[in-house]
Enzyme design. Sequence first.
Site, short mmCIF file in Angstrom:
data_model
loop_
_atom_site.label_atom_id
_atom_site.label_comp_id
_atom_site.label_asym_id
_atom_site.label_seq_id
_atom_site.Cartn_x
_atom_site.Cartn_y
_atom_site.Cartn_z
N ASP A 44 1.68 -3.59 -0.90
CA ASP A 44 1.38 -4.78 -0.12
C ASP A 44 1.12 -4.43 1.35
OD1 ASP A 44 3.97 -4.19 0.62
OD2 ASP A 44 4.83 -6.08 -0.10
N SER A 45 1.29 -3.16 1.69
CA SER A 45 0.87 -2.67 3.01
C SER A 45 -0.63 -2.87 3.21
CB SER A 45 1.23 -1.19 3.17
OG SER A 45 0.79 -0.44 2.05
N LYS A 113 6.25 -2.87 -8.62
CA LYS A 113 7.35 -2.52 -7.72
C LYS A 113 7.83 -3.78 -7.01
CE LYS A 113 6.73 -0.27 -3.70
NZ LYS A 113 7.40 -1.14 -2.69
N GLU A 182 13.29 3.80 1.52
CA GLU A 182 12.56 3.77 2.79
C GLU A 182 13.52 3.58 3.96
OE1 GLU A 182 8.84 1.51 5.05
OE2 GLU A 182 9.38 0.93 3.00
#
Length: 269
Positions: A44-45, A113, A182
């Site tokens: 979704d980046s 994800k 992350e």
Amino acid sequence: MSVKPEISDFIALKGQRKIVCLTAYSAPMAHALDPHCDLLLVGDSVAMVIYGMDTTQNADLDMMIRHGQAVMRRRQSALVVIDLPAGSYENSPAQALASAAEIMAKTGADAVKLEGGTDLAPHVKCLVGSGIPVLGHIGLLPQHAVAGAAFRITGRSDEESAQLHADADALVTAGVFGIVMEGVIEPVAASIAQSCAVPTIGIGASAVCDGQILVTEDVLGLYDAFTPKFVRKFANLQDDIGAAAAHYRAAVIDGSFPTKDHLFWPKKT
């Protein structure tokens, strides 16, 4: 010839060699990256990198499906995972299942994800139980950030460390085939990676992780908004593109492009 990858082959890489992952949002990029990657993430980046948005939160199902379809058209052998966008899965396992099923049906991707730990274990269990493989994501959760304000490294306190371990354990128990970590401080990320039963993929975490992932545009020097500490630029294509555009401009203005070889002429009779 395309070879459908298997989740079991991805899991089997744990302890054998480091796992290579990058993001991809387009068919040409997927074609270039596929031979070198074990996993391509349609992240979704894309909302920030391609559409210039401030956060990932404005990505929606249609956006993820559209870019997922593009990547799948040129995928050869890498596992393709697509992010469930913010707002499409958090409310309930049923919502998560509906969104994931739509993505899988319309793209043919290998997995989805989602971001979160213990709170999303029921959602993961529901998806996996329905035959949809899930990649987990713990630590820094970009979908929870507000214009960068929540992009904070985690694991610094004992409470945060304990929660991260609990998150990983809950996701593994629920059935994820791997976990992205992350923005987790190195000692905590290393501890989780060493004890985790499934592959761990680091991004701003630990070199002990079973693999690494970065946003491809960061790797290539194509994203100019900001560069996180955990990124290494392996190229600087922004400068190369600028130089090519400058050369093109000069050629158009001075008349050296197009030449007769670039034009269409009547056929000789």
